[in-house]
Design a protein around this motif. Sequence first.
Motif, PDB file in Angstrom:
ATOM      1  N   ILE A  38      15.756  27.051  -3.731  1.00 49.61           N
ATOM      2  CA  ILE A  38      15.549  27.980  -4.845  1.00 49.61           C
ATOM      3  C   ILE A  38      14.065  28.301  -4.921  1.00 49.61           C
ATOM      4  O   ILE A  38      13.233  27.411  -5.109  1.00 49.61           O
ATOM      5  N   PHE A  39      13.745  29.574  -4.759  1.00 49.42           N
ATOM      6  CA  PHE A  39      12.360  30.021  -4.862  1.00 49.42           C
ATOM      7  C   PHE A  39      11.983  30.211  -6.330  1.00 49.42           C
ATOM      8  O   PHE A  39      10.932  29.780  -6.776  1.00 49.42           O
ATOM      9  N   ALA A  40      12.884  30.878  -7.072  1.00 44.37           N
ATOM     10  CA  ALA A  40      12.649  31.132  -8.497  1.00 44.37           C
ATOM     11  C   ALA A  40      13.972  31.527  -9.138  1.00 44.37           C
ATOM     12  O   ALA A  40      14.923  31.910  -8.448  1.00 44.37           O
TER      13      ALA A  40
ATOM     14  N   HIS B 288      14.157  18.244  -1.182  1.00 42.81           N
ATOM     15  CA  HIS B 288      13.165  19.255  -1.527  1.00 42.81           C
ATOM     16  C   HIS B 288      12.103  19.345  -0.415  1.00 42.81           C
ATOM     17  O   HIS B 288      12.046  18.506   0.472  1.00 42.81           O
ATOM     18  N   ILE B 289      11.308  20.398  -0.522  1.00 41.65           N
ATOM     19  CA  ILE B 289      10.153  20.577   0.351  1.00 41.65           C
ATOM     20  C   ILE B 289       8.972  20.976  -0.526  1.00 41.65           C
ATOM     21  O   ILE B 289       9.163  21.435  -1.654  1.00 41.65           O
TER      22      ILE B 289
ATOM     23  N   LYS C 239       6.893  22.540  -5.263  1.00 43.55           N
ATOM     24  CA  LYS C 239       8.100  21.853  -4.833  1.00 43.55           C
ATOM     25  C   LYS C 239       9.297  22.801  -4.965  1.00 43.55           C
ATOM     26  O   LYS C 239       9.480  23.432  -6.010  1.00 43.55           O
ATOM     27  N   TYR C 240      10.100  22.901  -3.896  1.00 44.45           N
ATOM     28  CA  TYR C 240      11.310  23.731  -3.882  1.00 44.45           C
ATOM     29  C   TYR C 240      12.504  22.830  -3.598  1.00 44.45           C
ATOM     30  O   TYR C 240      12.506  22.085  -2.622  1.00 44.45           O
ATOM     31  N   TYR C 241      13.541  22.929  -4.455  1.00 45.91           N
ATOM     32  CA  TYR C 241      14.731  22.091  -4.308  1.00 45.91           C
ATOM     33  C   TYR C 241      15.823  22.824  -3.543  1.00 45.91           C
ATOM     34  O   TYR C 241      15.940  24.046  -3.625  1.00 45.91           O
ATOM     35  N   PHE C 242      16.626  22.049  -2.820  1.00 45.45           N
ATOM     36  CA  PHE C 242      17.724  22.568  -2.014  1.00 45.45           C
ATOM     37  C   PHE C 242      19.005  22.534  -2.836  1.00 45.45           C
ATOM     38  O   PHE C 242      19.327  21.521  -3.455  1.00 45.45           O
ATOM     39  N   TYR C 243      19.746  23.644  -2.854  1.00 48.46           N
ATOM     40  CA  TYR C 243      20.941  23.790  -3.678  1.00 48.46           C
ATOM     41  C   TYR C 243      22.149  24.247  -2.869  1.00 48.46           C
ATOM     42  O   TYR C 243      22.004  24.929  -1.850  1.00 48.46           O
TER      43      TYR C 243
ATOM     44  N   SER D  58       5.939  26.388   8.765  1.00 50.75           N
ATOM     45  CA  SER D  58       5.475  25.012   8.559  1.00 50.75           C
ATOM     46  C   SER D  58       3.989  24.929   8.222  1.00 50.75           C
ATOM     47  O   SER D  58       3.522  23.889   7.772  1.00 50.75           O
ATOM     48  N   GLU D  59       3.235  26.016   8.421  1.00 47.42           N
ATOM     49  CA  GLU D  59       1.789  25.953   8.214  1.00 47.42           C
ATOM     50  C   GLU D  59       1.266  26.812   7.073  1.00 47.42           C
ATOM     51  O   GLU D  59       0.124  26.646   6.668  1.00 47.42           O
ATOM     52  N   GLN D  60       2.077  27.735   6.578  1.00 46.51           N
ATOM     53  CA  GLN D  60       1.618  28.581   5.474  1.00 46.51           C
ATOM     54  C   GLN D  60       2.807  28.984   4.604  1.00 46.51           C
ATOM     55  O   GLN D  60       3.947  28.793   4.985  1.00 46.51           O
ATOM     56  N   ALA D  61       2.534  29.525   3.429  1.00 44.24           N
ATOM     57  CA  ALA D  61       3.590  29.888   2.478  1.00 44.24           C
ATOM     58  C   ALA D  61       4.217  31.230   2.867  1.00 44.24           C
ATOM     59  O   ALA D  61       3.958  32.267   2.264  1.00 44.24           O
TER      60      ALA D  61
END
Length: 99
Positions: free
Chosen positions: A55-57, A11-12, A18-22, A71-74
């Motif tokens: 997964i964003f949503a 995740h990140i 928190k966003y998980y990698f799928y 890396s510095e903003q959403a």
Amino acid sequence: MKKRKKAKFRHIIIGGKKYYFYKIVWQDPCGDSGHAEASEVKSLKPAIMISQAYIFAKDKKHVWTFASYDSEQAVFSDRNVFPKCIVMKMEKITIWFYL
């Protein structure tokens, strides 16, 4: 003393979320614009595709993903939205490490 293995989901964290990698397995419609006999029409099948992304949503009908981010903003890139009806399987990617 034997060290034990522990699974952790990849995740990140961006903007405090928190966003998980799928790994996403999905069906992609395929087509052919050429002439075909009636016996050939049903031989055309959808491609089974695999995408790997964060997964964003998700809701009852859709899954939103991204693969790149600032890396510095959403700020998100390489974005997709999948209709859930074409998604066959979604699997969180794990990272194994020893304690």
